[in-house]
Scaffold this active site. Structure first.
Site, PDB file in Angstrom:
ATOM      1  N   HIS A  58     -10.055  -2.309  12.235  1.00  0.00           N
ATOM      2  CA  HIS A  58      -9.410  -3.158  11.432  1.00  0.00           C
ATOM      3  C   HIS A  58      -8.776  -4.437  12.786  1.00  0.00           C
ATOM      4  O   HIS A  58      -7.295  -3.841  13.406  1.00  0.00           O
ATOM      5  CB  HIS A  58      -7.726  -1.795  10.723  1.00  0.00           C
ATOM      6  CG  HIS A  58      -6.772  -2.637  10.449  1.00  0.00           C
ATOM      7  ND1 HIS A  58      -5.302  -1.740  10.259  1.00  0.00           N
ATOM      8  CD2 HIS A  58      -7.030  -3.762   9.422  1.00  0.00           C
ATOM      9  CE1 HIS A  58      -4.613  -2.694  10.160  1.00  0.00           C
ATOM     10  NE2 HIS A  58      -5.175  -3.953   9.334  1.00  0.00           N
TER      11      HIS A  58
ATOM     12  N   ARG B 192       2.218 -11.948  -0.726  1.00  0.00           N
ATOM     13  CA  ARG B 192       1.031 -12.992   0.240  1.00  0.00           C
ATOM     14  C   ARG B 192       0.408 -14.345  -0.487  1.00  0.00           C
ATOM     15  O   ARG B 192       0.597 -13.673  -1.243  1.00  0.00           O
ATOM     16  CB  ARG B 192      -0.004 -11.071  -0.527  1.00  0.00           C
ATOM     17  CG  ARG B 192       0.226  -9.383   0.573  1.00  0.00           C
ATOM     18  CD  ARG B 192      -0.253  -9.528   1.550  1.00  0.00           C
ATOM     19  NE  ARG B 192       0.289  -8.223   2.407  1.00  0.00           N
ATOM     20  CZ  ARG B 192      -0.693  -7.936   3.222  1.00  0.00           C
ATOM     21  NH1 ARG B 192      -1.830  -8.695   3.628  1.00  0.00           N
ATOM     22  NH2 ARG B 192      -0.028  -7.203   4.053  1.00  0.00           N
TER      23      ARG B 192
ATOM     24  N   ASP C 172      -8.678  -9.278   9.607  1.00  0.00           N
ATOM     25  CA  ASP C 172      -7.749  -8.293   9.508  1.00  0.00           C
ATOM     26  C   ASP C 172      -9.239  -6.894   9.597  1.00  0.00           C
ATOM     27  O   ASP C 172      -8.862  -5.779  10.162  1.00  0.00           O
ATOM     28  CB  ASP C 172      -7.979  -8.053   8.062  1.00  0.00           C
ATOM     29  CG  ASP C 172      -6.562  -7.043   6.917  1.00  0.00           C
ATOM     30  OD1 ASP C 172      -6.177  -6.559   8.233  1.00  0.00           O
ATOM     31  OD2 ASP C 172      -7.313  -6.094   6.417  1.00  0.00           O
TER      32      ASP C 172
ATOM     33  N   LYS D 131      -9.390  -2.440   2.315  1.00  0.00           N
ATOM     34  CA  LYS D 131      -8.961  -1.448   3.024  1.00  0.00           C
ATOM     35  C   LYS D 131     -10.343   0.102   2.477  1.00  0.00           C
ATOM     36  O   LYS D 131      -9.950   0.465   3.335  1.00  0.00           O
ATOM     37  CB  LYS D 131      -7.484  -1.341   2.862  1.00  0.00           C
ATOM     38  CG  LYS D 131      -6.966  -1.915   2.435  1.00  0.00           C
ATOM     39  CD  LYS D 131      -6.496  -2.376   4.457  1.00  0.00           C
ATOM     40  CE  LYS D 131      -5.771  -3.809   4.172  1.00  0.00           C
ATOM     41  NZ  LYS D 131      -5.796  -3.885   6.314  1.00  0.00           N
TER      42      LYS D 131
ATOM     43  N   TYR E 226      -1.637  -3.746  -7.003  1.00  0.00           N
ATOM     44  CA  TYR E 226      -1.424  -4.146  -5.416  1.00  0.00           C
ATOM     45  C   TYR E 226      -2.715  -4.507  -4.984  1.00  0.00           C
ATOM     46  O   TYR E 226      -3.503  -3.163  -4.365  1.00  0.00           O
ATOM     47  CB  TYR E 226       0.103  -3.545  -4.978  1.00  0.00           C
ATOM     48  CG  TYR E 226       0.350  -4.258  -3.356  1.00  0.00           C
ATOM     49  CD1 TYR E 226       0.539  -5.354  -3.094  1.00  0.00           C
ATOM     50  CD2 TYR E 226      -0.576  -3.602  -2.206  1.00  0.00           C
ATOM     51  CE1 TYR E 226       0.613  -6.610  -1.767  1.00  0.00           C
ATOM     52  CE2 TYR E 226      -0.966  -4.352  -0.978  1.00  0.00           C
ATOM     53  CZ  TYR E 226       0.105  -5.033  -0.479  1.00  0.00           C
ATOM     54  OH  TYR E 226      -0.284  -5.827   0.682  1.00  0.00           O
TER      55      TYR E 226
ATOM     56  N   LYS F 116      -1.632 -10.513  13.032  1.00  0.00           N
ATOM     57  CA  LYS F 116      -3.422 -10.541  13.099  1.00  0.00           C
ATOM     58  C   LYS F 116      -4.002 -11.527  12.703  1.00  0.00           C
ATOM     59  O   LYS F 116      -4.540 -12.751  13.842  1.00  0.00           O
ATOM     60  CB  LYS F 116      -4.386  -9.154  12.359  1.00  0.00           C
ATOM     61  CG  LYS F 116      -4.511  -8.150  13.263  1.00  0.00           C
ATOM     62  CD  LYS F 116      -5.419  -6.878  12.862  1.00  0.00           C
ATOM     63  CE  LYS F 116      -4.708  -6.753  11.279  1.00  0.00           C
ATOM     64  NZ  LYS F 116      -4.222  -6.396  10.997  1.00  0.00           N
TER      65      LYS F 116
ATOM     66  N   ARG G 250       0.785  -1.073  -0.199  1.00  0.00           N
ATOM     67  CA  ARG G 250      -0.014  -0.023   0.091  1.00  0.00           C
ATOM     68  C   ARG G 250       0.495   0.385  -0.412  1.00  0.00           C
ATOM     69  O   ARG G 250       2.149   0.805   0.738  1.00  0.00           O
ATOM     70  CB  ARG G 250      -0.882   0.048   0.991  1.00  0.00           C
ATOM     71  CG  ARG G 250      -2.098  -1.014   1.625  1.00  0.00           C
ATOM     72  CD  ARG G 250      -2.556  -0.418   2.503  1.00  0.00           C
ATOM     73  NE  ARG G 250      -1.994  -1.010   3.734  1.00  0.00           N
ATOM     74  CZ  ARG G 250      -1.754  -0.930   4.872  1.00  0.00           C
ATOM     75  NH1 ARG G 250      -1.825   1.001   4.237  1.00  0.00           N
ATOM     76  NH2 ARG G 250      -1.231  -0.957   5.478  1.00  0.00           N
TER      77      ARG G 250
ATOM     78  N   ASN H  29      -1.807 -14.612  12.416  1.00  0.00           N
ATOM     79  CA  ASN H  29      -1.636 -15.676  13.778  1.00  0.00           C
ATOM     80  C   ASN H  29      -2.407 -15.969  14.472  1.00  0.00           C
ATOM     81  O   ASN H  29      -2.707 -16.640  14.442  1.00  0.00           O
ATOM     82  CB  ASN H  29      -0.339 -15.586  13.566  1.00  0.00           C
ATOM     83  CG  ASN H  29       0.361 -15.671  12.221  1.00  0.00           C
ATOM     84  OD1 ASN H  29       0.476 -16.380  11.761  1.00  0.00           O
ATOM     85  ND2 ASN H  29       2.040 -15.246  12.960  1.00  0.00           N
TER      86      ASN H  29
HETATM   87  C1  OXD Z   1      -2.429  -4.579   5.899  1.00  0.00           C
HETATM   88  C2  OXD Z   1      -3.363  -5.447   5.301  1.00  0.00           C
HETATM   89  O1  OXD Z   1      -1.784  -3.745   4.715  1.00  0.00           O
HETATM   90  O2  OXD Z   1      -4.284  -6.141   5.822  1.00  0.00           O
HETATM   91  O3  OXD Z   1      -2.937  -4.209   6.681  1.00  0.00           O
HETATM   92  O4  OXD Z   1      -2.950  -6.040   3.905  1.00  0.00           O
HETATM   93 MN    MN Z   2      -5.173  -5.111   7.344  1.00  0.00          MN
END
Ligand code: OXD
Ligand code: MN
Length: 600
Positions: A244, A385, A293, A224, A215, A270, A87, A272
């Site tokens: 979040h 990812r 997330d 997001k 991305y 998060k 990001r 994990n």
């Molecule tokens: C972040 C995602 O960047 O969850 O927070 O991809």
């Molecule tokens: Mn995130």
């Protein structure tokens, strides 16, 4: 019902036929068609047949590589442009009418100026390309919290990823009907040039335009952009919260279920935590994942806070994931997954730093260059990812599909902090909890372009995701208390504190269950805590350490210790954000700061 608008003459057959009669969608798609001038339009229905045909097209075009189907059935591999791997906050804009409404922590541009700029960039941008119209639901069908989005994109990778990450296709057209409200999202890769990269949000128009990137975090617009930035804006107006946060359920050996939500910044564990497997000493305890997330939460009729996970898949960071750190994530990404920017082995398997077993003798790195264990560069990008459907997760909570959501007993904030912040503490009350969340700090990670390792304030892990003025966001948190008869208890954790030898004091991963157990017991009012200047804390004996090596038991005291000198410095560091937000800060938070200083 007749269509309100006939699509252009050359675009009427096959998937070019609109799958909806919603007059506004048809009008908008027509406008974007005129603007972007695609060669073809494909209206997505989310079917298996569509998935197969699009996947084949992506493979033929070299956008996806089919992985070894014996080892990884249904899995594909994608490499992003090396200039486009995370990001980018500098390119992310909140286009409210006034800069004040976006606040000092967001980039702002006036809506008219941004529309003009982006429409100029999009003019003819899809010539020679197919334009996909992707309908999706954020949330389980029928939930009062669920929102509908329609994303127009020229990226087949986006379509296939949205199919994993959301409830995409006919189900969304059906829920939209002819009168439903929806979020408009326009995405064009343009030429993937950072100079022409913008992720723009227009909250008052419920619209997102993202250009110049491919991305995930910038282009899977449900995630997001809708679920957090526009979601937080809508939540403030409509009386709910878009956060979040992961959501997990804890089931005790007697079958008692407790749900918590936890906000950690990007790439701080998060996924994990949401998929945690309790240590063997916790026989009969089970963790189930509602989400990893994002949480959308609203007060329920019983005065508790109810949460849904608006997503249907996981877009997790791969490096460091293995059968010790997160077995459920490993299983989740073992089929029907799209991997991005990991390394590719000669037998079309994937590899990354931290995967179980030895590194391959040779492979192609995330840029497609030959790599061996002697190479200096990493084989997988640190922000590589996986996009996997949540149904793959053996620990998936059945409640993830419950339109009512789950009642949240505890909210946990946490960051990646080498010093100062103890393993766990509990806020004195909701307002103090809001202060703890608002002053959260964390070392930066590879999930966003920037300086990895530097501590920055990241209130509620929402700094990059709050769609309006952060001061008003804090006010909204404070106001939510009034809508809740039984608000969740608030906690802060830090799995990442280090000793003088530079080693982590706490073993982390599945062992976090030990801390979670204390948190659950506190939520249910059945364990003691002692009062400290920063909040309620456990004594070391209150954390169940049975079965852990002696060194972890010895380190626990240090992991839980408070150093008041460090805390005084911490308050000064927190001021960095408070000064930036000063004119917008609710008084309650300023009072909380004063109270903390006087307690210290
Ligand atoms: C972040 C995602 O960047 O969850 O927070 O991809
Ligand atoms: Mn995130």
């Amino acid at each position: 019902m007749p269509l309100a608008m006939t699509p252009p003459a050359n675009l009427t057959s096959g998937p070019a036929t609109p799958k909806t009669a919603h007059p506004d969608v048809l009008k908008w798609v027509e406008e974007i068609t005129q603007l972007c001038q695609p060669d073809q339009i494909h209206w997505c229905d989310g079917s298996e047949a569509e998935k197969e045909s699009l996947t084949q097209q992506a493979v033929d075009a070299g956008i996806l590589i089919k992985l070894n189907q014996e080892k990884l059935p249904g899995c594909y591999y994608h490499r992003s442009n090396p200039n486009d791997v995370a990001r980018v906050e500098e390119c992310t804009f909140i286009c409210t009418r006034t800069p004040d409404a976006a606040g000092p922590t967001n980039h702002w541009m006036a809506p008219a100026a941004m529309y003009e700029k982006l429409y100029a960039l999009c003019k003819g941008a899809m010539k020679g390309r197919t334009m996909y119209v992707v309908p999706y639901l954020m949330g389980p069908p029928g939930s009062p919290l669920t929102k509908i989005g329609v994303e127009i994109t020229d990226s087949i990778y986006v379509v296939l990823s949205m199919r994993i990450m959301t409830r995409m296709g006919q189900i969304a057209w059906d829920q939209l009907g002819t009168e439903g409200k929806y979020t408009k999202g326009l995405h064009s890769m343009l030429d993937i040039n950072p100079e022409r990269r913008f992720i723009a949000h227009f909250p008052q128009d419920n619209t997102i335009i993202s250009v110049g990137s491919n991305y995930g975090g910038n282009v899977l617009l449900g995630k997001k952009c809708l679920a957090l930035r526009l979601g937080s804006y809508l939540g403030r107006i409509e009386g709910w919260m878009a956060e979040h946060m992961l959501i997990l359920g804890v089931e005790s050996p007697t079958g008692e279920k407790t749900y918590v939500a936890a906000a950690f910044p990007s790439a701080c564990g998060k996924t994990n935590f949401a998929m945690l497997i309790p240590p063997k000493e916790f026989d009969g305890w089970k963790i189930t994942t509602v989400g990893d997330d994002i949480a959308w939460m609203r007060p329920g009729p019983d005065g508790r806070l109810y949460a849904i996970n608006p997503e249907a898949g996981y877009f997790g960071v791969v490096p460091g994931t293995n059968f010790t750190s997160n077995p459920n994530a490993m299983i989740s990404m073992s089929k029907d997954t799209i991997y991005t920017n990991v390394a590719l082995t000669p037998d079309l398997d994937v590899w990354w730093e931290g995967k179980d077993g030895d590194p391959p003798a040779e492979c192609l790195d995330w840029k497609g260059n030959p790599w061996t264990p002697a190479s200096k560069e990493k084989a997988a990008h640190p922000n590589s990812r996986f996009a996997a459907p949540m149904i793959n997760n053996p620990a998936l909570a059945p409640e993830a599909n419950d339109p009512h959501g789950v009642p949240i007993s505890g909210i946990i904030f946490g960051g990646r902090r080498a010093t100062t912040l103890p393993l766990v503490f509990q806020a004195f009350n909701w307002i103090h909890g809001v202060y703890i969340g608002a002053t959260m700090g964390s070392e930066m990670t590879a999930a966003a372009a920037g300086t990895v390792g530097q501590v920055r304030r990241d209130p509620m892990a929402m700094l990059p995701f709050c769609g309006y003025n952060m001061g008003d966001y804090f006010r909204h948190w404070l106001r939510m208390r009034k809508l809740l008869k039984r608000p969740p208890k608030v906690f802060h954790v830090n799995w990442f504190r280090k000793g003088e030898d530079g080693k982590f004091l706490w073993p982390g991963y599945g062992e976090n269950m030990r801390v979670l157990k204390w948190i659950i017991d506190r939520c249910r009012g059945r364990v003691p805590a002692y009062e400290t200047p920063v909040g309620w804390m456990p004594e070391p004996v209150d954390i169940d350490m049975v079965g852990l090596p002696e060194k972890d038991v010895t380190n626990l005291g240090e992991a839980l210790s408070l150093n008041l000198e460090e805390w005084k410095r911490e308050v000064l560091l927190q001021d960095e954000l408070f000064f930036r937000l000063y004119s917008d800060l609710p008084k309650e938070l300023i009072f909380q700061r004063e109270l903390l200083i006087s307690r210290l």
